[in-house]
Enzyme design. Sequence first.
Site, PDB file in Angstrom:
ATOM      1  N   HIS A 270       0.834  -1.204   0.000  1.00  0.00           N
ATOM      2  CA  HIS A 270       0.000   0.000   0.000  1.00  0.00           C
ATOM      3  C   HIS A 270       0.876   1.264   0.000  1.00  0.00           C
ATOM      4  O   HIS A 270       0.745   2.120  -0.875  1.00  0.00           O
ATOM      5  CB  HIS A 270      -0.926  -0.014   1.227  1.00  0.00           C
ATOM      6  CG  HIS A 270      -1.824   1.177   1.316  1.00  0.00           C
ATOM      7  ND1 HIS A 270      -3.154   1.140   0.972  1.00  0.00           N
ATOM      8  CD2 HIS A 270      -1.584   2.456   1.689  1.00  0.00           C
ATOM      9  CE1 HIS A 270      -3.687   2.335   1.126  1.00  0.00           C
ATOM     10  NE2 HIS A 270      -2.750   3.161   1.572  1.00  0.00           N
ATOM     11  N   GLU A 271       1.776   1.334   0.978  1.00  0.00           N
ATOM     12  CA  GLU A 271       2.599   2.542   1.090  1.00  0.00           C
ATOM     13  C   GLU A 271       3.577   2.657  -0.087  1.00  0.00           C
ATOM     14  O   GLU A 271       3.859   3.751  -0.549  1.00  0.00           O
ATOM     15  CB  GLU A 271       3.345   2.575   2.427  1.00  0.00           C
ATOM     16  CG  GLU A 271       2.431   2.542   3.664  1.00  0.00           C
ATOM     17  CD  GLU A 271       1.327   3.600   3.674  1.00  0.00           C
ATOM     18  OE1 GLU A 271       1.497   4.659   3.022  1.00  0.00           O
ATOM     19  OE2 GLU A 271       0.281   3.368   4.320  1.00  0.00           O
ATOM     20  N   HIS A 274       1.871   4.353  -2.881  1.00  0.00           N
ATOM     21  CA  HIS A 274       1.956   5.816  -2.734  1.00  0.00           C
ATOM     22  C   HIS A 274       3.349   6.295  -3.133  1.00  0.00           C
ATOM     23  O   HIS A 274       3.505   7.311  -3.810  1.00  0.00           O
ATOM     24  CB  HIS A 274       1.731   6.217  -1.272  1.00  0.00           C
ATOM     25  CG  HIS A 274       0.302   6.179  -0.809  1.00  0.00           C
ATOM     26  ND1 HIS A 274      -0.698   6.910  -1.420  1.00  0.00           N
ATOM     27  CD2 HIS A 274      -0.295   5.537   0.235  1.00  0.00           C
ATOM     28  CE1 HIS A 274      -1.849   6.708  -0.762  1.00  0.00           C
ATOM     29  NE2 HIS A 274      -1.629   5.868   0.233  1.00  0.00           N
ATOM     30  N   GLU A 301      -4.647   7.634  -3.398  1.00  0.00           N
ATOM     31  CA  GLU A 301      -5.114   6.394  -2.790  1.00  0.00           C
ATOM     32  C   GLU A 301      -5.375   5.331  -3.856  1.00  0.00           C
ATOM     33  O   GLU A 301      -5.233   4.134  -3.595  1.00  0.00           O
ATOM     34  CB  GLU A 301      -6.379   6.674  -1.978  1.00  0.00           C
ATOM     35  CG  GLU A 301      -6.558   5.783  -0.794  1.00  0.00           C
ATOM     36  CD  GLU A 301      -5.370   5.829   0.179  1.00  0.00           C
ATOM     37  OE1 GLU A 301      -5.026   4.770   0.710  1.00  0.00           O
ATOM     38  OE2 GLU A 301      -4.778   6.915   0.386  1.00  0.00           O
TER      39      GLU A 301
HETATM   40 ZN    ZN Z   1      -3.029   5.265   1.676  1.00  0.00          ZN
END
Ligand code: ZN
Length: 475
Positions: A270-271, A274, A301
């Site tokens: 997830h990170e 980003h 996101e």
């Molecule tokens: Zn996030």
Amino acid sequence: MQHESKTPYEKLTLALREAATLDSVVGLLSWDQETLMPPRGGALRAEQIASVSTLVHERRTDPQLGDWIAQSEDDPTLRDDPTRAANLREIRRQYDRATLLPGSLVRELAETTSLAVQVWREARAASDFGAFAPWLERILRLSRSKAACYGTPAGGELYDALLEEYEPEMRVAEIERIFAGLRARLTPLVAELLDSGRRPNDAPNRLRVPVEQQQELNRRVAERIGFDFRGGRLDVSAHPFCQGLGPGDTRLTTRYQEDSFADSLSSTLHEAGHGLYEQGLPKEDAFGQPLAESASFGIHESQSRLWENMVGRSRPFWEWALLEANQVFGGLLEGYDADALYRAVNRVEPSLIRVDADEATYNLHIMLRFDLERAMLRGDLSVAELPAAWHARVLEDLGLEVPDDRRGALQDIHWAIGGIGYFPTYTLGNLYAAQLWSALRGDLPDLDERMRGGDFSALLGWLRANVHAKGHRYP
Ligand code: ZN
């Protein structure tokens, strides 16, 4: 003297780069606060962040910038250049918005939220909502003041003024329409999945894996999907996050539990999603300009959720990742095939914690927060009533009793950092990610085959070209 020969547009972009450089210092202070700072450094840190944030605000609202913007808008050569015209459009929007906020409010918000997040961390650990409540009151009051400075958009509500910061031009009415449609489909889907009685075995994710081995796997996976560690780091924090400081420096964090390596890997994906977006923005040339900024929090996101879910919960990904995990874990997963891992990470089970939620229930967690924070901002729900309202809603939507506020209204960092209006961007991000995924699969017919072999370059290339490189060129 050198300034004399520059056009107003060039002076503008230089000044914005300086402001962004100063702002990256705030980012570094925040990163350090969440990772390395000793607890007693908190009071000084709040002052540091407040002081530097005030300087950044002064730079970004300097009347001289306003003059350069106006002069650039009058320049016909700029209007005919789509890149610079797009940049200017967004610079104007941001400048007009920033100048609505008095410096005193910016300082108070920065200082209050820096302290509040430290109080929140202890309150959450002790499950003591009462300790955090006065800080949430303060943050709500400041958020109302901020929204009042921005002004409520025509036909909207106060919340819209805050939402604009995270998802420009999005409105509550539109989100309500989108969420209602999604909710009407999700609620029966979750019920159907639970009634089916088929529960994938999550034993592989319950195996004990030492933290150092999990770190090694996370790092390998982040590197393989394209995260550049020469321009980034992966550290540990209570709440995983990504901080894109500027050109060449993107910080990721994750967290570890010995009996859930797949959760840590999922947070890392997830990170890193980003982080890939941050590293793909054209910052070398355009740092400080909208061209080098993300289009919105929702689009940001979409990048994290795409890697976390579309990739990280897919069977082809696990065909590669299982081999990698077995290598790092010394054969610990040898009794499982890719299908078992694929099923384990896709298990649907209503849970109390948003960040651990499966894809089917995740958006219900967001809808709950969206409704409750709006009610608090309007004054329809008091801070004292929040825990009970939270419990009631979790029971209604997820069928679960909330045993304590640590696993209820205290679980997320967002309100403590003043992020009211932030939550809906997660669900918008999920929906944007689904649209991007659908489009890119059409362009990359061999994507599954590539992922099976651990090759993510075509996928990243597509995202670089179609999302990252565009920055905030489009509204
Ligand atoms: Zn996030």
